[in-house]
Each structure stands twice: as structure tokens, then as C-alpha cells.
Scaffold this motif. Structure first.
Motif, PDB file in Angstrom:
ATOM      1  N   GLY A 115       0.597  -1.083  -0.009  1.00  0.00           N
ATOM      2  CA  GLY A 115       0.059  -0.177   0.253  1.00  0.00           C
ATOM      3  C   GLY A 115       0.427   1.436  -0.409  1.00  0.00           C
ATOM      4  N   GLY A 116       1.970   0.911   0.727  1.00  0.00           N
ATOM      5  CA  GLY A 116       3.362   2.324   0.675  1.00  0.00           C
ATOM      6  C   GLY A 116       3.380   2.789  -0.605  1.00  0.00           C
ATOM      7  N   LEU A 117       3.633   1.466  -0.873  1.00  0.00           N
ATOM      8  CA  LEU A 117       4.481   1.372  -2.352  1.00  0.00           C
ATOM      9  C   LEU A 117       3.127   2.232  -3.644  1.00  0.00           C
ATOM     10  CD1 LEU A 117       6.214  -1.608  -2.731  1.00  0.00           C
ATOM     11  CD2 LEU A 117       7.843   1.014  -2.297  1.00  0.00           C
ATOM     12  N   THR A 118       2.092   1.744  -2.751  1.00  0.00           N
ATOM     13  CA  THR A 118       1.217   1.972  -4.268  1.00  0.00           C
ATOM     14  C   THR A 118       1.058   3.865  -4.311  1.00  0.00           C
ATOM     15  OG1 THR A 118      -1.031   2.498  -3.224  1.00  0.00           O
ATOM     16  CG2 THR A 118      -0.117   0.885  -4.381  1.00  0.00           C
ATOM     17  N   LEU A 119       2.051   4.327  -3.290  1.00  0.00           N
ATOM     18  CA  LEU A 119       1.907   6.251  -3.033  1.00  0.00           C
ATOM     19  C   LEU A 119       2.978   6.487  -3.249  1.00  0.00           C
ATOM     20  CD1 LEU A 119       1.194   6.527   0.763  1.00  0.00           C
ATOM     21  CD2 LEU A 119      -0.269   6.721  -1.253  1.00  0.00           C
ATOM     22  N   LEU A 120       3.795   6.055  -4.237  1.00  0.00           N
ATOM     23  CA  LEU A 120       5.141   6.661  -5.325  1.00  0.00           C
ATOM     24  C   LEU A 120       4.725   7.507  -6.555  1.00  0.00           C
ATOM     25  CD1 LEU A 120       7.663   3.324  -5.703  1.00  0.00           C
ATOM     26  CD2 LEU A 120       7.491   5.537  -4.070  1.00  0.00           C
ATOM     27  N   PRO A 121       5.712   8.635  -6.907  1.00  0.00           N
ATOM     28  CA  PRO A 121       4.779   9.368  -8.146  1.00  0.00           C
ATOM     29  C   PRO A 121       4.402   8.195  -9.736  1.00  0.00           C
ATOM     30  CG  PRO A 121       7.208   9.937  -6.759  1.00  0.00           C
ATOM     31  CD  PRO A 121       6.721   8.804  -5.927  1.00  0.00           C
ATOM     32  N   GLY A 122       3.766   9.101  -9.839  1.00  0.00           N
ATOM     33  CA  GLY A 122       2.978   8.137 -11.226  1.00  0.00           C
ATOM     34  C   GLY A 122       2.781   6.915 -10.814  1.00  0.00           C
ATOM     35  N   ARG A 123       2.382   7.042 -10.165  1.00  0.00           N
ATOM     36  CA  ARG A 123       0.082   5.603  -9.490  1.00  0.00           C
ATOM     37  C   ARG A 123       0.122   6.564  -9.399  1.00  0.00           C
ATOM     38  NH1 ARG A 123       2.927   0.546  -7.675  1.00  0.00           N
ATOM     39  NH2 ARG A 123       0.510   0.088  -8.411  1.00  0.00           N
ATOM     40  N   ILE A 124      -1.830   5.474  -9.228  1.00  0.00           N
ATOM     41  CA  ILE A 124      -2.962   6.454  -9.239  1.00  0.00           C
ATOM     42  C   ILE A 124      -3.156   6.751  -7.526  1.00  0.00           C
ATOM     43  CG2 ILE A 124      -5.608   5.674  -8.978  1.00  0.00           C
ATOM     44  CD1 ILE A 124      -4.056   4.084 -12.067  1.00  0.00           C
ATOM     45  N   MET A 125      -2.522   5.931  -6.513  1.00  0.00           N
ATOM     46  CA  MET A 125      -2.769   6.426  -5.461  1.00  0.00           C
ATOM     47  C   MET A 125      -2.132   7.664  -5.382  1.00  0.00           C
ATOM     48  SD  MET A 125      -5.383   4.036  -4.734  1.00  0.00           S
ATOM     49  CE  MET A 125      -5.912   5.606  -3.234  1.00  0.00           C
ATOM     50  N   HIS A 126      -1.026   7.687  -5.446  1.00  0.00           N
ATOM     51  CA  HIS A 126      -0.190   8.887  -5.713  1.00  0.00           C
ATOM     52  C   HIS A 126      -1.046  10.571  -5.595  1.00  0.00           C
ATOM     53  CE1 HIS A 126       3.009  12.022  -6.255  1.00  0.00           C
ATOM     54  NE2 HIS A 126       3.916  11.678  -5.571  1.00  0.00           N
ATOM     55  N   ALA A 127      -1.967  10.447  -7.155  1.00  0.00           N
ATOM     56  CA  ALA A 127      -2.263  11.222  -7.941  1.00  0.00           C
ATOM     57  C   ALA A 127      -3.931  11.287  -6.855  1.00  0.00           C
ATOM     58  CB  ALA A 127      -2.857  10.871  -8.993  1.00  0.00           C
ATOM     59  N   VAL A 128      -4.016  10.338  -6.091  1.00  0.00           N
ATOM     60  CA  VAL A 128      -5.087  10.678  -5.584  1.00  0.00           C
ATOM     61  C   VAL A 128      -4.814  11.347  -4.279  1.00  0.00           C
ATOM     62  CG1 VAL A 128      -7.292   9.192  -3.600  1.00  0.00           C
ATOM     63  CG2 VAL A 128      -7.079   8.492  -6.282  1.00  0.00           C
ATOM     64  N   VAL A 129      -3.630  11.143  -3.804  1.00  0.00           N
ATOM     65  CA  VAL A 129      -4.159  11.375  -1.753  1.00  0.00           C
ATOM     66  C   VAL A 129      -2.537  12.566  -2.449  1.00  0.00           C
ATOM     67  CG1 VAL A 129      -2.364  11.146  -0.218  1.00  0.00           C
ATOM     68  CG2 VAL A 129      -3.642   9.043  -0.792  1.00  0.00           C
ATOM     69  N   PHE A 130      -1.951  12.891  -3.130  1.00  0.00           N
ATOM     70  CA  PHE A 130      -1.200  14.074  -2.944  1.00  0.00           C
ATOM     71  C   PHE A 130      -2.018  15.308  -4.127  1.00  0.00           C
ATOM     72  CE2 PHE A 130       1.497  10.604  -1.458  1.00  0.00           C
ATOM     73  CZ  PHE A 130       1.990  11.200  -0.120  1.00  0.00           C
ATOM     74  N   GLY A 131      -2.454  14.533  -5.288  1.00  0.00           N
ATOM     75  CA  GLY A 131      -3.008  15.284  -6.958  1.00  0.00           C
ATOM     76  C   GLY A 131      -2.165  15.241  -7.728  1.00  0.00           C
TER      77      GLY A 131
END
Length: 132
Positions: A115-131
């Protein structure tokens, strides 16, 4: 924070995220609740089903392609399914310490680390959480 990138993605991704988040929340409840009780077993079965849904839904997600449509994440999904079966087997045979270790490993490996790796730049969850 915006759900738009998630909701705009292909069908298995929103489902995958939803069941993963449910499994994460239920896993926290399981860690805090008394063990060996009827509620623990009931919530545990629900958690196993959610985790199986997380792992199985990943086979329909092909955002990272290394071997054809597959990636190392899919190996983790296979490992998760095997570990779930082993953890349930251990609990059914009263091997509680093995059950506990397996469940903690699944929670940490398949939910926290992945789940933490989904927050890396370029991933969908990064866009969800960080814009975007």
C-alpha cells in the motif's frame, strides 16, 4: 486529495483499492480485539475473504508490465493467497503462533508495504492522495 484519478481508472482498480482499504481497517480492528473469540473468528473470515479479493483482483490490473502483462506485484498476490491458506490451516489445527505470524506477515506485506508503494509518484494512489 481527489478521488477522480481512482474513479477514472479501469474497473478492477477502484474495486481493488476499496477491498484493500476495508481489509486494512478490519485488520487494525483484529489486532486490537481479543483473540480466540467468536467475533475474532467472524471478522477473521471476513478479512480472509477481503484479502483474497485484493489478491485476485490484482490479476486484472496490468499497469506495470515486466513479463507480458505481469509484474512482481502479481507474485506477491500469489504469495498472499498461499499465505492466507496456510494461516487458515494453522488456525484450524490450533497452531496459533504460526497463524499469528502468517496473518501479521500478510497484513504488513500485502497491505502496509505494498500500500505504501502505491503512493510513489506516477501511481494512481499518489495522484489521489497528493494531487495530479
Amino acid at each position: 486529495m481527489s478521488l477522480e484519478p481512482l474513479l477514472a481508472s479501469t474497473w478492477p482498480i477502484p474495486f481493488h483499492v476499496a477491498v484493500a482499504l476495508l481489509a486494512f481497517g478490519l485488520g487494525i480492528v483484529q489486532f486490537a480485539a481479543p483473540k480466540g473469540t467468536v467475533p475474532h473468528r467472524t471478522i477473521g473470515w471476513i478479512w480472509v475473504i477481503l484479502m483474497a479479493a485484493v489478491a485476485l483482483s490484482s490479476f486484472f490490473i496490468h499497469e506495470i508490465r515486466i513479463w507480458g502483462p505481469w509484474s512482481p506485484i502479481h507474485l506477491l498476490s500469489i504469495g498472499t493467497l498461499v499465505a492466507l491458506a496456510a494461516a487458515v490451516y494453522a488456525a484450524r489445527h490450533r497452531r496459533i503462533s504460526s497463524h499469528q505470524r502468517a496473518m501479521i506477515a500478510i497484513f504488513v506485506g500485502a497491505l502496509v508495504i505494498t500500500g505504501g508503494l502505491t503512493l510513489l509518484p506516477g501511481r494512481i494512489m499518489h495522484a489521489v492522495v497528493f494531487g495530479g
